[in-house]
Design an enzyme around this catalytic site. Structure first.
Site, PDB file in Angstrom:
ATOM      1  CE  LYS A  96      -3.068  -2.287   2.832  1.00 23.77           C
ATOM      2  NZ  LYS A  96      -4.595  -2.586   4.271  1.00 23.77           N
ATOM      3  CE1 TYR A 136      -8.360  -3.614   1.320  1.00 22.84           C
ATOM      4  CE2 TYR A 136      -8.484  -1.571   0.267  1.00 22.84           C
ATOM      5  CZ  TYR A 136      -7.772  -2.904   1.780  1.00 22.84           C
ATOM      6  OH  TYR A 136      -6.570  -2.698   1.813  1.00 22.84           O
ATOM      7  CG  ASN A 199      -2.727  -3.125   7.030  1.00 22.04           C
ATOM      8  OD1 ASN A 199      -1.832  -2.541   6.650  1.00 22.04           O
ATOM      9  ND2 ASN A 199      -3.701  -4.041   8.038  1.00 22.04           N
ATOM     10  CG  HIS A 202      -4.269  -6.533  -0.256  1.00 17.78           C
ATOM     11  ND1 HIS A 202      -5.226  -6.444   0.944  1.00 17.78           N
ATOM     12  CD2 HIS A 202      -4.640  -7.558  -1.088  1.00 17.78           C
ATOM     13  CE1 HIS A 202      -6.517  -7.455  -0.041  1.00 17.78           C
ATOM     14  NE2 HIS A 202      -5.559  -8.148  -1.204  1.00 17.78           N
ATOM     15  CD  GLU A 213      -8.267  -9.661  -3.795  1.00 22.28           C
ATOM     16  OE1 GLU A 213      -8.653  -8.749  -1.629  1.00 22.28           O
ATOM     17  OE2 GLU A 213      -7.192 -10.278  -2.700  1.00 22.28           O
TER      18      GLU A 213
HETATM   19  P1  IDP Z   1      -6.818  -7.551   5.929  1.00 18.05           P
HETATM   20  O1  IDP Z   1      -6.036  -6.490   5.703  1.00 18.05           O
HETATM   21  O2  IDP Z   1      -5.851  -8.053   6.837  1.00 18.05           O
HETATM   22  O3  IDP Z   1      -7.280  -8.882   5.100  1.00 18.05           O
HETATM   23  P2  IDP Z   1      -9.404  -6.646   6.132  1.00 18.05           P
HETATM   24  O4  IDP Z   1     -10.453  -6.816   7.433  1.00 18.05           O
HETATM   25  O5  IDP Z   1      -9.473  -7.337   4.676  1.00 18.05           O
HETATM   26  O6  IDP Z   1      -7.928  -6.707   6.697  1.00 18.05           O
HETATM   27  O7  IDP Z   1      -9.443  -4.619   6.047  1.00 18.05           O
HETATM   28  C1  IDP Z   1      -8.865  -4.031   4.878  1.00 18.05           C
HETATM   29  C2  IDP Z   1      -8.128  -3.506   5.743  1.00 18.05           C
HETATM   30  O8  IDP Z   1      -8.848  -2.752   5.697  1.00 18.05           O
HETATM   31  C3  IDP Z   1      -7.021  -3.433   6.545  1.00 18.05           C
HETATM   32  O9  IDP Z   1      -5.526  -4.005   6.129  1.00 18.05           O
HETATM   33  C4  IDP Z   1      -6.540  -1.954   7.430  1.00 18.05           C
HETATM   34  O10 IDP Z   1      -5.951  -1.362   6.106  1.00 18.05           O
HETATM   35  C5  IDP Z   1      -8.137  -1.782   6.782  1.00 18.05           C
HETATM   36  N1  IDP Z   1      -8.967  -1.627   8.135  1.00 18.05           N
HETATM   37  C6  IDP Z   1      -8.986  -2.825   9.085  1.00 18.05           C
HETATM   38  N2  IDP Z   1      -9.733  -2.847  10.187  1.00 18.05           N
HETATM   39  C7  IDP Z   1      -9.840  -1.544  10.317  1.00 18.05           C
HETATM   40  C8  IDP Z   1     -10.268  -0.668  11.370  1.00 18.05           C
HETATM   41  O11 IDP Z   1     -11.024  -0.886  12.755  1.00 18.05           O
HETATM   42  N3  IDP Z   1      -9.926   0.092  11.650  1.00 18.05           N
HETATM   43  C9  IDP Z   1      -9.294   1.465  10.106  1.00 18.05           C
HETATM   44  N4  IDP Z   1      -8.673   0.507   9.237  1.00 18.05           N
HETATM   45  C10 IDP Z   1      -9.198  -0.828   8.626  1.00 18.05           C
HETATM   46 MG    MG Z   2      -8.674  -8.767   4.006  1.00 16.80          MG
END
Ligand code: IDP
Ligand code: MG
Length: 238
Positions: A96, A136, A199, A202, A213
């Site tokens: 990202k 997303y 984080n 992805h 994807e």
């Molecule tokens: P993943 O990336 O580990 O698959 P997902 O639940 O699919 O996690 O969420 C996609 C992305 O959304 C996450 O990588 C993170 O960047 C963001 N995200 C997830 N949960 C939160 C949150 O509680 N607050 C802010 N951003 C979040």
């Molecule tokens: Mg995800």
């Protein structure tokens, strides 16, 4: 096609190879014909034909087959590279904008590469917000959806497809938990990120998502299929 079937073909190929090493050319030929039948029945006949064409430099097929050394070598190559390549899965991985801006591209790529996974597509793109929303789409009800899509489209994203046995699930292990506060040390997010909103990476979370994807981010002609020389050392059946 289950990997077990491929493994049993690979084992048969290996057994045949050992036998042909200590036996006559005639037996080697018979074995090769059997291997070719097995392989062509699994849709690999084009590769097999083109391999012989290249190796034979235009010589008639049976003339080239008379080489006692080259035949087992060809079968061994098929066993270790092409047979295995056919069963490999692929996953979509993206660094990202935060990971790109922090100079973590090589660090992240090296973790997948050193593991033994194979890079089959890569490009640097700035996705539109509309595109980020498509990526997303399953999170559109979440309160952070808008901010997340704003962020993903705020700068360069390094989009990749990685290939390997179990790469979807293991890719997620390499990445670590969504919230870096909960990611184990040793994972990408555990070692390199602090908060969930930044984080850095992805990874597809399952076979269906991976397929969708990869299809969203890449045209089919951007996926490069090739036999990696390392594969015969990364994979093997004993
Ligand atoms: P993943 O990336 O580990 O698959 P997902 O639940 O699919 O996690 O969420 C996609 C992305 O959304 C996450 O990588 C993170 O960047 C963001 N995200 C997830 N949960 C939160 C949150 O509680 N607050 C802010 N951003 C979040
Ligand atoms: Mg995800």
């Amino acid at each position: 096609m289950s990997s077990q079937i491929f493994r049993s073909v690979a084992r048969s190929a290996k057994a045949g190879l050992s036998a042909s090493r200590s036996s006559s050319v005639g037996q080697g030929r018979a074995f090769t014909a059997a291997a070719a039948t097995m392989i062509s029945s699994r849709g690999k006949s084009n590769y097999f034909a083109s391999f012989f064409d290249r190796a034979g430099s235009g010589k008639p097929l049976m003339g080239w087959l008379s080489s006692a050394m080259a035949v087992p070598a060809a079968v061994y190559m098929l066993q270790d590279q092409e047979l295995h390549a056919a069963e490999m899965e692929r996953t979509f991985i993206a660094i990202k904008p935060d990971g790109v801006q922090r100079g973590l591209i090589s660090e992240i790529i090296s973790r997948f590469e050193r593991k033994g996974f194979k890079l089959v597509a890569i490009k640097l793109v700035i996705p539109s917000k509309d595109f980020a929303e498509k990526h997303y789409h399953d999170l559109k009800e979440r309160p952070f959806f808008n901010g997340l899509c704003e962020f993903l489209s705020s700068g360069p994203v390094l989009a990749m497809v990685w290939e390997g046995e179990g790469v979807i699930k293991y890719g997620r292990k390499l990445i670590g938990a969504t919230d870096p506060q909960k990611s184990e040390p040793g994972t990408i997010r555990g070692d390199l990120a602090v908060v969930v909103g930044r984080n850095i990476i992805h990874g597809s979370d399952g076979p269906e998502t991976a397929k969708d994807e990869i299809g969203l981010w890449f045209n089919p002609n951007e996926l490069v299929s090739y036999a990696s020389n390392a594969e015969k050392w990364v994979y093997g059946v004993n």
